[in-house]
Design an enzyme around this catalytic site. Structure first.
Site, PDB file in Angstrom:
ATOM      1  N   LYS A 196      40.138  35.074  37.687  1.00 40.81           N
ATOM      2  CA  LYS A 196      41.333  35.919  37.816  1.00 40.81           C
ATOM      3  C   LYS A 196      41.702  36.133  39.288  1.00 40.81           C
ATOM      4  CE  LYS A 196      39.367  39.205  35.391  1.00 40.81           C
ATOM      5  NZ  LYS A 196      38.122  38.481  35.094  1.00 40.81           N
ATOM      6  N   THR A 197      40.732  36.525  40.089  1.00 36.67           N
ATOM      7  CA  THR A 197      40.993  36.733  41.518  1.00 36.67           C
ATOM      8  C   THR A 197      41.408  35.413  42.168  1.00 36.67           C
ATOM      9  OG1 THR A 197      39.389  38.531  41.562  1.00 36.67           O
ATOM     10  CG2 THR A 197      39.975  37.565  43.683  1.00 36.67           C
ATOM     11  N   ASP A 252      43.047  44.476  41.191  1.00 37.06           N
ATOM     12  CA  ASP A 252      41.932  44.099  40.339  1.00 37.06           C
ATOM     13  C   ASP A 252      41.516  45.338  39.529  1.00 37.06           C
ATOM     14  OD1 ASP A 252      40.090  42.372  39.334  1.00 37.06           O
ATOM     15  OD2 ASP A 252      38.896  42.208  41.169  1.00 37.06           O
ATOM     16  N   THR A 296      39.259  43.289  33.004  1.00 35.06           N
ATOM     17  CA  THR A 296      38.221  42.759  32.128  1.00 35.06           C
ATOM     18  C   THR A 296      38.265  43.504  30.799  1.00 35.06           C
ATOM     19  OG1 THR A 296      36.764  44.315  33.243  1.00 35.06           O
ATOM     20  CG2 THR A 296      36.598  42.015  33.902  1.00 35.06           C
ATOM     21  N   ARG A 328      31.828  31.324  37.824  1.00 33.51           N
ATOM     22  CA  ARG A 328      30.994  32.058  38.798  1.00 33.51           C
ATOM     23  C   ARG A 328      29.518  31.825  38.525  1.00 33.51           C
ATOM     24  NH1 ARG A 328      32.595  37.741  38.820  1.00 33.51           N
ATOM     25  NH2 ARG A 328      34.081  37.096  40.407  1.00 33.51           N
TER      26      ARG A 328
END
Ligand code: ADP
Ligand code: MG
Length: 363
Positions: A82-83, A127, A176, A235
């Protein structure tokens, strides 16, 4: 009756969330190197095809017509990109990116100073946007809708309320926990994009790409093994790759192959589908202590001395996705596949499992 094939403690020792090799959240020590592996353009961003096809069109149109891109919301478990997407969008627009988060914008003043620092067509990324306070959130609405913010000039009794016009900007939100977002905020975004766990083929491309950037020799079996155990999460793939590299340096000639990767990941307690000690402890609680369920999340959290939010955000979505648990109106149940994964014989009542495609339902 369930019968154990091998002994596994009913409740594994409490694993510190941050120490998990497969924690989806960013660890404080890895921020810099994870960021260095971040794709910078649409071209480099692997997978999420549906989202990317649409985004590419929206961004290209905005850039070519000189229009401000709509506000977009990205939802999905941690670590899916997302980031990264916010960076990619700003890069592709040729716009300046401003980054903040729900918890960081803890009062109206912070929001006002953030908004008034924006220039025309800038991108503001917030975020964990579900964590904004209601007051900050209400003040964000006019900024999103009319590019206006109410603010005060002067102090104390002489302060005067004024409405300031803002330049047109794009707000990108990430969450999230889609379910924790208020409906009015959700509705003010032009589109919601749900990021999915990555397919095996995409995970392999990500491992290959990261290994290339790190200058790490790795064969195809090594790529497959790391990709398979990374819970569909880039990640985690990057982190496991780095951990396996240490084993390759110490126990081999610095290069990674399938056997080395499998043995390193076994020793890191990441099993062949990417479950770690906490996931297995969670499954074991449902299967053994609660006889396969249904059991409420609070009871599971109490048994594991783990926070409910941690279980809901990072443990359950993946177990649901791969069909080891299912949800019922009365709580979580272990599927037949869930029992089998733990080396247990499933009771007849256990649902058959298979992928539920249910990741979205938890948010
Ligand atoms: N589509 C992708 N292709 C390649 N690498 C990715 C992709 N998405 C994420 N990554 C890698 O995973 C890491 C975590 O992604 P990030 O955007 O921080 O996740 P999120 O914000 O959803 O928690 C990034 O640093 C990047 O290296
Ligand atoms: Mg992020």
């Amino acid at each position: 009756m369930t019968r154990k094939k091998h002994t596994e403690p009913a409740v594994a020792e409490r694993v510190e969330f941050d120490e998990r090799a497969v924690a989806a959240r960013e660890l404080s020590t890895e921020k810099a190197w994870q960021a260095s592996l971040r794709p910078k353009t649409f071209e480099e961003y692997i997978g999420q095809k549906e989202v990317m096809d649409n985004l590419r069109i929206a961004v290209t149109a905005a850039r070519e017509k000189g229009r401000t891109l709509d506000h977009f919301l990205f939802a999905g478990p941690p670590g899916l990109g997302k980031t990264t997407l916010a960076h990619v969008i700003a890069e592709e627009l040729g716009a300046t990116l401003h980054i903040s988060s729900g918890p960081a914008i803890d009062h109206f003043g912070r929001l006002a100073s953030l908004l008034t620092s924006l220039a025309e067509n800038d991108v503001l990324f917030i975020d964990e946007i579900h964590r904004l306070t209601p007051i900050v959130e209400e003040n964000l609405y006019p900024a999103m809708e009319d590019f206006k913010v109410d603010t005060f000039i002067g102090e104390g009794p002489h302060a005067k309320a004024v409405t300031m016009q803002l330049p047109r900007f794009t707000l990108l939100g990430a969450t999230t926990r889609m379910g924790m977002l208020s409906a009015p905020l959700r509705d003010r975004f032009g589109f919601h994009w749900q990021l999915r766990y990555y397919e095996q083929a995409d995970m392999e491309s990500i491992v290959r790409r990261s290994a290339g950037l790190l200058g790490l020799p790795i064969d195809e079996r090594g790529v497959t093994e790391i990709a398979r155990r990374s819970r569909g999460t880039p990640r985690i793939a990057n982190r496991l790759l780095r951990r396996v590299r240490d084993f390759a340096d110490v126990e081999h000639d610095g290069s990674i192959n399938g056997v080395l990767a499998a043995s390193a990941l076994d020793r890191l307690a990441v099993d062949h589908v990417g479950l770690d000690t906490l996931d297995r402890a969670y499954l074991s609680v449902i299967c053994e202590r609660f006889d396969g369920g249904p059991v409420g999340i609070e009871a599971i959290a109490a048994s594991l001395s783990e926070e409910r939010g941690t279980l809901e955000e990072v443990v359950e979505p993946f177990l649901l996705q791969i069909g080891l648990i299912a949800r019922s109106p009365r709580g979580r149940v272990a599927t037949a596949a869930g029992f089998q994964h733990m080396g247990l014989v499933p009771p007849p009542k256990a649902p058959s499992g298979g992928s539920t495609g249910g990741q979205g339902r938890l948010f």
